[in-house]
Design a protein around this motif. Structure first.
Motif, PDB file in Angstrom:
ATOM      1  N   LEU A  89      32.558 -43.312   8.330  1.00  0.00           N
ATOM      2  CA  LEU A  89      31.536 -42.422   8.892  1.00  0.00           C
ATOM      3  C   LEU A  89      30.453 -43.207   9.615  1.00  0.00           C
ATOM      4  CD1 LEU A  89      30.873 -39.800   6.042  1.00  0.00           C
ATOM      5  CD2 LEU A  89      32.262 -39.542   8.113  1.00  0.00           C
ATOM      6  N   ARG A  90      30.167 -42.767  10.842  1.00  0.00           N
ATOM      7  CA  ARG A  90      29.115 -43.414  11.623  1.00  0.00           C
ATOM      8  C   ARG A  90      27.777 -43.356  10.874  1.00  0.00           C
ATOM      9  NH1 ARG A  90      30.060 -42.478  17.847  1.00  0.00           N
ATOM     10  NH2 ARG A  90      32.092 -42.898  17.024  1.00  0.00           N
ATOM     11  N   ASP A  91      27.531 -42.222  10.226  1.00  0.00           N
ATOM     12  CA  ASP A  91      26.254 -42.047   9.506  1.00  0.00           C
ATOM     13  C   ASP A  91      26.098 -43.091   8.410  1.00  0.00           C
ATOM     14  OD1 ASP A  91      26.069 -39.889  11.042  1.00  0.00           O
ATOM     15  OD2 ASP A  91      26.154 -38.385   9.428  1.00  0.00           O
ATOM     16  N   LEU A  92      27.229 -43.430   7.786  1.00  0.00           N
ATOM     17  CA  LEU A  92      27.174 -44.397   6.693  1.00  0.00           C
ATOM     18  C   LEU A  92      26.915 -45.806   7.231  1.00  0.00           C
ATOM     19  CD1 LEU A  92      27.973 -44.345   3.502  1.00  0.00           C
ATOM     20  CD2 LEU A  92      29.847 -45.716   4.348  1.00  0.00           C
ATOM     21  N   VAL A  93      27.669 -46.136   8.287  1.00  0.00           N
ATOM     22  CA  VAL A  93      27.536 -47.475   8.853  1.00  0.00           C
ATOM     23  C   VAL A  93      26.170 -47.663   9.518  1.00  0.00           C
ATOM     24  CG1 VAL A  93      28.544 -49.069  10.533  1.00  0.00           C
ATOM     25  CG2 VAL A  93      30.026 -47.755   9.049  1.00  0.00           C
ATOM     26  N   ALA A  94      25.527 -46.535   9.857  1.00  0.00           N
ATOM     27  CA  ALA A  94      24.177 -46.636  10.427  1.00  0.00           C
ATOM     28  C   ALA A  94      23.220 -47.302   9.445  1.00  0.00           C
ATOM     29  CB  ALA A  94      23.678 -45.245  10.783  1.00  0.00           C
ATOM     30  N   HIS A  95      23.591 -47.313   8.172  1.00  0.00           N
ATOM     31  CA  HIS A  95      22.744 -47.969   7.168  1.00  0.00           C
ATOM     32  C   HIS A  95      23.122 -49.438   6.965  1.00  0.00           C
ATOM     33  CE1 HIS A  95      20.489 -44.453   5.966  1.00  0.00           C
ATOM     34  NE2 HIS A  95      21.610 -43.764   5.990  1.00  0.00           N
ATOM     35  N   THR A  96      24.080 -49.913   7.746  1.00  0.00           N
ATOM     36  CA  THR A  96      24.486 -51.326   7.643  1.00  0.00           C
ATOM     37  C   THR A  96      24.014 -52.076   8.881  1.00  0.00           C
ATOM     38  OG1 THR A  96      26.451 -50.660   6.411  1.00  0.00           O
ATOM     39  CG2 THR A  96      26.444 -52.898   7.318  1.00  0.00           C
ATOM     40  N   ARG A  97      23.053 -52.936   8.708  1.00  0.00           N
ATOM     41  CA  ARG A  97      22.529 -53.732   9.832  1.00  0.00           C
ATOM     42  C   ARG A  97      23.325 -55.029   9.916  1.00  0.00           C
ATOM     43  NH1 ARG A  97      18.845 -50.163  12.120  1.00  0.00           N
ATOM     44  NH2 ARG A  97      18.386 -48.766  10.406  1.00  0.00           N
ATOM     45  N   GLN A  98      23.449 -55.550  11.119  1.00  0.00           N
ATOM     46  CA  GLN A  98      24.202 -56.793  11.325  1.00  0.00           C
ATOM     47  C   GLN A  98      23.269 -57.882  11.829  1.00  0.00           C
ATOM     48  OE1 GLN A  98      27.593 -57.367  11.141  1.00  0.00           O
ATOM     49  NE2 GLN A  98      28.008 -55.303  10.453  1.00  0.00           N
ATOM     50  N   LEU A  99      23.442 -59.072  11.315  1.00  0.00           N
ATOM     51  CA  LEU A  99      22.665 -60.194  11.841  1.00  0.00           C
ATOM     52  C   LEU A  99      23.572 -61.397  12.026  1.00  0.00           C
ATOM     53  CD1 LEU A  99      19.370 -60.272   9.727  1.00  0.00           C
ATOM     54  CD2 LEU A  99      19.637 -59.599  12.118  1.00  0.00           C
ATOM     55  N   PRO A 100      23.227 -62.267  12.980  1.00  0.00           N
ATOM     56  CA  PRO A 100      24.009 -63.507  13.123  1.00  0.00           C
ATOM     57  C   PRO A 100      23.743 -64.456  11.959  1.00  0.00           C
ATOM     58  CG  PRO A 100      22.240 -63.426  14.757  1.00  0.00           C
ATOM     59  CD  PRO A 100      22.202 -62.119  14.012  1.00  0.00           C
ATOM     60  N   TYR A 101      24.762 -65.205  11.605  1.00  0.00           N
ATOM     61  CA  TYR A 101      24.651 -66.241  10.563  1.00  0.00           C
ATOM     62  C   TYR A 101      23.805 -67.387  11.100  1.00  0.00           C
ATOM     63  CZ  TYR A 101      26.641 -69.406   6.940  1.00  0.00           C
ATOM     64  OH  TYR A 101      26.845 -70.247   5.882  1.00  0.00           O
ATOM     65  N   ASN A 102      23.202 -68.120  10.210  1.00  0.00           N
ATOM     66  CA  ASN A 102      22.433 -69.326  10.560  1.00  0.00           C
ATOM     67  C   ASN A 102      21.222 -69.023  11.420  1.00  0.00           C
ATOM     68  OD1 ASN A 102      23.458 -71.589   9.225  1.00  0.00           O
ATOM     69  ND2 ASN A 102      25.216 -71.720  10.605  1.00  0.00           N
ATOM     70  N   ASP A 103      20.677 -67.814  11.306  1.00  0.00           N
ATOM     71  CA  ASP A 103      19.542 -67.435  12.141  1.00  0.00           C
ATOM     72  C   ASP A 103      18.479 -66.755  11.276  1.00  0.00           C
ATOM     73  OD1 ASP A 103      17.786 -66.483  14.013  1.00  0.00           O
ATOM     74  OD2 ASP A 103      19.318 -65.630  15.338  1.00  0.00           O
ATOM     75  N   PRO A 104      17.667 -67.543  10.565  1.00  0.00           N
ATOM     76  CA  PRO A 104      16.666 -66.930   9.685  1.00  0.00           C
ATOM     77  C   PRO A 104      15.619 -66.126  10.444  1.00  0.00           C
ATOM     78  CG  PRO A 104      16.430 -69.346   9.713  1.00  0.00           C
ATOM     79  CD  PRO A 104      17.676 -69.012  10.487  1.00  0.00           C
ATOM     80  N   GLU A 105      15.332 -66.531  11.686  1.00  0.00           N
ATOM     81  CA  GLU A 105      14.309 -65.791  12.463  1.00  0.00           C
ATOM     82  C   GLU A 105      14.768 -64.352  12.698  1.00  0.00           C
ATOM     83  OE1 GLU A 105      15.431 -68.845  13.533  1.00  0.00           O
ATOM     84  OE2 GLU A 105      13.662 -69.956  12.822  1.00  0.00           O
ATOM     85  N   ALA A 106      16.061 -64.172  12.956  1.00  0.00           N
ATOM     86  CA  ALA A 106      16.579 -62.814  13.197  1.00  0.00           C
ATOM     87  C   ALA A 106      16.366 -61.957  11.945  1.00  0.00           C
ATOM     88  CB  ALA A 106      18.052 -62.869  13.573  1.00  0.00           C
ATOM     89  N   LEU A 107      16.533 -62.553  10.775  1.00  0.00           N
ATOM     90  CA  LEU A 107      16.325 -61.805   9.523  1.00  0.00           C
ATOM     91  C   LEU A 107      14.848 -61.425   9.382  1.00  0.00           C
ATOM     92  CD1 LEU A 107      17.422 -60.760   6.777  1.00  0.00           C
ATOM     93  CD2 LEU A 107      16.873 -63.009   5.819  1.00  0.00           C
TER      94      LEU A 107
END
Ligand code: PLP
Length: 413
Positions: free
Chosen positions: A165-183
């Motif tokens: 479900l798109r609604d469910l995945v909307a609660h999953t954010r993605q970030l690149p590895y090795n990038d603390p600034e992005a977090l």
């Protein structure tokens, strides 16, 4: 019956002919008849040096005599009761003892179940909705984490799954590895994040290794924003050493998921964490989690025997590290070029990319056609590597000097 014929039959009866997508090797997978130590023997009569080791669980090799003995002894007593067994607190004590800061454990039947429950627990504990995962990180085949998820999906070119479900995945954010600034940027903007779930070393597109300080940085950032840190150590647990990545890198997550090695080759998963969080798990608390096969006596028996063996053989991890170091040195000595060799403990990979990748985007730049040619060449030489540029190779205690020479010979031929 030969592998090709078996696969023809299987394709008519099972989706893609297999029980898990990565096994659908083209044009057809070999079928295994038996395995021992570092070798697989196929139904076609070929013996292969195994560098896949069932994708990680078999740190001690196939059919290790002591694990076999422990399983056989358990079989005599029956193998499923639907009641607690005396070994459960023993194993829980072993695992919590090996992972400082992890006070309580729940045993489940797979790594997927462990991460699914850990995420639910993080939401139950914090009362927040979103989770953050790392691009290319794989945490099992359940809905919340099937986004840009590791080798299986990446190899098939299907980063997301139909039916999620798109609604469910909307609660999953993605970030690149090795990038603390992005977090930091994401958490500064979004106050509804329950947890960051991360493979501390990306094992499902790698290994991709954390940059110096990265894991410590994400620990500090998550703490500052009241976000739980979940280390998914299904691969790295007892693979990088006793206590896994959290001990190796000196970082304490709030929750840990384990699997693979802790079952000694039988199905298992576990999630563990601080007492104040784990106390919320049913029946002690309101976060529901249950399973017919949870705490399976056979898996627990094989797991305890494995972890005890590791405790009794303290030189194991240094010996394993020597093995991957040896392959690296051999490649460097013979002037292997055009790619990058990455290793950590007994995990290794030759990436068909001139520089070692640091994240999912860089891993995807690898020359997968070159990998496929290389993989086929290795198989023809009697060496079975995981059949994807995006899967880690694993060595075990059972791999011999001769095996390693054969592997190095294949890389530099
Ligand atoms: N987490 C990680 C890091 C994994 O590598 C895997 C499986 O490969 C899982 C979770 C899921 O484990 P299982 O296949 O036991 O469900």
């Amino acid at each position: 019956m030969k592998s090709q014929d078996l696969f023809e039959q299987a394709k008519t009866l099972m989706p893609g002919g297999v029980s898990s997508p990565v096994r659908a090797i083209k044009p057809y997978p070999f079928y295994t008849a038996r395995a021992e130590g570092s070798h697989l023997t196929t139904v076609d009569g070929t013996t292969l040096i195994d560098c896949c080791m069932a994708y990680g669980p078999l740190l001690l090799g196939h059919a290790h005599p002591e694990i076999k003995k422990a399983i056989a002894a358990r079989l005599e007593k029956g193998w499923l009761y639907g009641t607690p067994i005396p070994e459960e607190p023993e194993f829980a004590r072993l695992i919590t003892g090996d992972h400082p800061g992890m006070d309580m454990v729940r045993f489940v039947s797979s790594g997927s179940e462990a991460t699914m429950a850990a995420i639910r627990l993080a939401r139950g504990f914090t009362g927040k909705s979103d989770i953050v995962k790392i691009e290319g990180g794989f945490h099992g085949a359940h809905d919340a984490v099937l986004v840009k998820a590791g080798s299986g999906a990446t190899t098939m070119g299907v980063p997301d799954s139909a039916g999620v479900l798109r609604d469910l995945v909307a609660h999953t954010r993605q970030l690149p590895y090795n990038d603390p600034e992005a977090l930091e940027t994401l958490l500064a903007k979004n106050t509804d994040v329950a947890a960051l779930i991360i493979e501390p070393v990306l094992g499902n597109i790698g290994p991709v290794i954390p940059k110096d300080g990265y894991l410590k940085d994400i620990r500090e950032i998550t703490k500052a924003h009241d976000v739980l840190l979940i280390f998914d150590e299904v691969i790295t647990g007892y693979r990088l050493g006793i206590g896994g990545a959290q001990v190796k890198f000196g970082v304490r997550p709030d929750l840990t998921t384990l699997g693979k090695i802790i079952g000694g080759g039988l199905p298992i998963g576990a999630f563990c964490g601080k007492r104040e969080i784990m106390s919320l798990v049913a029946p002690q608390g309101p976060v529901y989690q249950a399973g017919t096969f949870s705490g399976n006596p056979l898996s627990l028996t094989a797991g305890i025997a494995t972890i005890r063996w590791l405790h009794d053989h303290p030189a194991t991890y240094a010996d394993l590290e020597e093995k991957t170091r040896g392959i690296e040195e051999s490649l460097a000595g013979k002037g292997k070029t055009g790619g990058s060799f990455v290793r950590i403990a007994s995990m290794f990979k030759y990436f068909f990319r001139s520089k070692a990748p640091q994240n999912y985007t860089e891993v995807k730049e690898c020359d997968t056609a070159a990998f496929t040619r290389f993989w086929q060449k290795m198989l023809a030489r009697g060496i079975f590597l995981p059949p994807s540029q995006f899967e880690t190779n694993f060595l075990s205690v059972a791999h011999t000097k001769e095996n390693l020479e054969a592997i190095c010979g294949g890389y530099t031929a």
